[in-house]
Design an enzyme around this catalytic site. Structure first.
Site, PDB file in Angstrom:
ATOM      1  N   TRP A  31       0.636  -1.242   0.011  1.00 56.44           N
ATOM      2  CA  TRP A  31       0.155  -0.057  -0.124  1.00 56.44           C
ATOM      3  C   TRP A  31       0.773   1.291   0.037  1.00 56.44           C
ATOM      4  CZ3 TRP A  31      -0.422  -3.828   3.429  1.00 56.44           C
ATOM      5  CH2 TRP A  31       0.141  -3.900   4.471  1.00 56.44           C
ATOM      6  N   ARG A  32       2.161   1.166  -0.099  1.00 50.71           N
ATOM      7  CA  ARG A  32       2.919   2.232   0.259  1.00 50.71           C
ATOM      8  C   ARG A  32       3.486   2.650  -1.336  1.00 50.71           C
ATOM      9  NH1 ARG A  32       7.617   1.758   4.808  1.00 50.71           N
ATOM     10  NH2 ARG A  32       6.085   2.373   6.202  1.00 50.71           N
ATOM     11  N   GLU A  48      -4.565   1.077   6.553  1.00 56.28           N
ATOM     12  CA  GLU A  48      -4.676   1.579   7.985  1.00 56.28           C
ATOM     13  C   GLU A  48      -5.676   0.878   8.864  1.00 56.28           C
ATOM     14  OE1 GLU A  48      -2.516   3.056   9.894  1.00 56.28           O
ATOM     15  OE2 GLU A  48      -1.065   3.628   8.381  1.00 56.28           O
ATOM     16  N   GLN A  53      -4.707  -3.489  15.051  1.00 59.02           N
ATOM     17  CA  GLN A  53      -4.864  -4.797  15.886  1.00 59.02           C
ATOM     18  C   GLN A  53      -4.438  -6.004  15.190  1.00 59.02           C
ATOM     19  OE1 GLN A  53      -6.132  -4.273  18.949  1.00 59.02           O
ATOM     20  NE2 GLN A  53      -7.754  -2.514  18.681  1.00 59.02           N
ATOM     21  N   THR A  54      -3.920  -5.504  13.882  1.00 57.16           N
ATOM     22  CA  THR A  54      -3.532  -6.864  13.107  1.00 57.16           C
ATOM     23  C   THR A  54      -2.080  -6.744  12.510  1.00 57.16           C
ATOM     24  OG1 THR A  54      -5.925  -6.721  12.466  1.00 57.16           O
ATOM     25  CG2 THR A  54      -4.319  -8.387  11.272  1.00 57.16           C
ATOM     26  N   GLY A  92     -10.550 -10.763  11.889  1.00 55.73           N
ATOM     27  CA  GLY A  92     -10.902 -10.278  13.016  1.00 55.73           C
ATOM     28  C   GLY A  92     -11.353  -8.663  13.168  1.00 55.73           C
ATOM     29  N   TYR A  93     -11.922  -8.292  14.725  1.00 60.88           N
ATOM     30  CA  TYR A  93     -12.357  -7.199  14.759  1.00 60.88           C
ATOM     31  C   TYR A  93     -13.433  -6.984  13.591  1.00 60.88           C
ATOM     32  CZ  TYR A  93      -8.623  -7.553  18.105  1.00 60.88           C
ATOM     33  OH  TYR A  93      -7.956  -7.918  19.219  1.00 60.88           O
ATOM     34  N   TYR A 131      -5.985   8.327  15.698  1.00 59.08           N
ATOM     35  CA  TYR A 131      -4.562   7.880  14.840  1.00 59.08           C
ATOM     36  C   TYR A 131      -4.621   7.761  13.576  1.00 59.08           C
ATOM     37  CZ  TYR A 131      -1.339   4.715  12.661  1.00 59.08           C
ATOM     38  OH  TYR A 131      -0.776   4.183  11.914  1.00 59.08           O
ATOM     39  N   ASP A 149       0.819   5.261  16.223  1.00 63.33           N
ATOM     40  CA  ASP A 149       0.652   4.009  16.375  1.00 63.33           C
ATOM     41  C   ASP A 149       1.280   3.364  17.649  1.00 63.33           C
ATOM     42  OD1 ASP A 149       3.054   3.577  15.359  1.00 63.33           O
ATOM     43  OD2 ASP A 149       2.578   1.895  13.723  1.00 63.33           O
ATOM     44  N   CYS A 208      19.676  -0.648  19.347  1.00 62.48           N
ATOM     45  CA  CYS A 208      20.223   0.709  19.152  1.00 62.48           C
ATOM     46  C   CYS A 208      21.312   1.133  18.535  1.00 62.48           C
ATOM     47  CB  CYS A 208      20.171   0.954  20.814  1.00 62.48           C
ATOM     48  SG  CYS A 208      19.006   0.662  22.027  1.00 62.48           S
TER      49      CYS A 208
HETATM   50  S1  SF4 Z   1      18.400   4.221  20.479  1.00 63.58           S
HETATM   51 FE1  SF4 Z   1      17.312   2.415  20.902  1.00 63.58          FE
HETATM   52  S2  SF4 Z   1      15.710   2.616  22.474  1.00 63.58           S
HETATM   53 FE2  SF4 Z   1      16.315   4.677  21.384  1.00 63.58          FE
HETATM   54  S3  SF4 Z   1      14.975   4.952  19.814  1.00 63.58           S
HETATM   55 FE3  SF4 Z   1      16.796   3.995  18.989  1.00 63.58          FE
HETATM   56  S4  SF4 Z   1      16.268   1.585  18.986  1.00 63.58           S
HETATM   57 FE4  SF4 Z   1      14.899   2.758  20.362  1.00 63.58          FE
END
Ligand code: SF4
Length: 358
Positions: A31-32, A48, A53-54, A92-93, A131, A149, A208
């Protein structure tokens, strides 16, 4: 003044970092729109609603079937609700499917078949909450809306190491997100935030080191990003119980009925069941009665379990077989077993029938 300037520069840098990451790592979704192309509001809206919920994996085949059958909002508005529910069955839903159909009609009747562009007008349509209105406004029309979301919520709560509990802190998350939305490419920003949450800033083990916000992220600096967002303990509803009656006719038919149009599983097909209550004691007193014949009910061993948003459910299943031509009681109908695939059967009923016929 100097501080405010620095803060706004920080916000711009975060948005730019996220958009640069998105340009390299955006997910390809049916869909993008492709980079540089305009998104089709109908496809954005449909996806959307389906995604509420899916999971994406579950939605992809449904999205393909819906868009093949109803390629635009005019086609969907002209469809019957029964056909929409049938194609939705299993996702569902089900209130979403009813609202989807009502929304398509409203877009055609109120807006001549073009989705409105403002969050306010979008939110006035059936089935579109705050949303979804923000997501459509941002993704389809590049409006500077904060589409928050679950994924975006998690990322933003971590970015600011927000200590307030969700869901009470939702307004604060929205405010913080809104402040990050750039003046240009708001749609890409919304999708980038969703993608970051889905692929990098995942609930249990955020990656991270791969994150464009690694330096800016307060939760990462604290060393405990997975403890955000802080959530209030969930209240689980009480277990409800009931019985389902699968009545077969020996020439290959099963007795079904249609649930009332609104409420849980509204408008969907089902085998007759008792009410679902915490103190259900079992038994066939409430089984469907046929004129001129007395079905001999047998209880299948085991139970069918299902979890709705507000309560878990356990159904015992009784089966019986009668000879034709047994007249279906009022409000029920005989459906050929070979044609069950065409019925709007929710997952719960698929489980019940599999349990009964297996
Ligand atoms: S640094 Fe880590 S915890 Fe912070 S937004 Fe990025 S992935 Fe998430």
């Amino acid at each position: 003044m100097e501080r405010r300037k620095r803060a706004s520069h920080g916000v711009e840098a975060r948005s730019a970092d996220l958009l640069a990451w998105y340009d390299r790592h955006r997910r390809v979704l049916p869909w993008r729109a492709a980079p540089g192309e305009r998104a089709d509001p109908y496809r954005v809206w449909l996806s959307e609603i389906m995604l509420q919920q899916t999971t994406i994996k579950a939605v992809v085949p449904y999205f393909a079937r819906f868009t093949a059958r109803w390629p635009n909002v005019h086609a969907l508005a002209a469809a019957s609700l029964g056909d929409v529910l049938k194609l939705w069955a299993g996702l569902g839903y089900y209130a979403r499917a009813r609202h989807l159909h009502a929304c398509a009609k409203a877009v055609v009747e109120r807006h001549g078949g073009s989705f409105p562009q403002s969050e306010r007008e979008l939110a006035a349509l059936p089935g579109i909450g705050p949303y979804t209105a923000a997501a459509i406004a941002a993704i389809a029309f590049d409006a500077p809306a904060a589409a928050v979301d679950g994924n975006a919520e998690r990322v933003v709560a971590r970015l600011f190491a927000l200590k307030d509990e969700l869901p009470a802190a939702k307004a604060e998350v929205r405010r913080l997100t809104k402040a990050l939305v750039p003046a240009e490419r708001a749609g890409d920003f919304a999708q980038a935030l969703m993608d970051l949450g889905a692929t990098i800033c995942t609930p249990k083990t955020p990656a991270c080191v791969l994150c464009p916000w690694m330096r800016a992220c307060a939760a990462r600096r604290r060393g405990d990003p997975e403890t955000f967002p802080v959530k209030a303990p969930k209240k689980q509803g009480r277990l409800r119980r009931g019985a389902a009656f699968v009545l077969l006719r020996s020439d290959g038919f099963v007795l079904l009925r249609t649930r009332p149009p609104t409420g849980l599983l509204g408008g969907m097909s089902e085998v007759p069941t008792t009410r679902w209550m915490p103190d259900f004691a079992g038994g066939t007193e409430l089984a469907p009665r046929l004129r001129g014949t007395e079905p001999k009910w047998r209880r299948r061993t085991g139970v069918v379990t299902h979890v709705f948003t507000h309560f878990p459910l356990e159904l015992v299943v009784y089966t019986a077989e009668v000879a034709p031509p047994a007249a279906a009681p009022d409000g029920t109908r005989w459906v050929a077993l070979a044609e069950l695939a065409d019925e709007a059967l929710p997952n719960l009923m698929r489980k019940v029938l599999a349990h009964a016929l297996g």
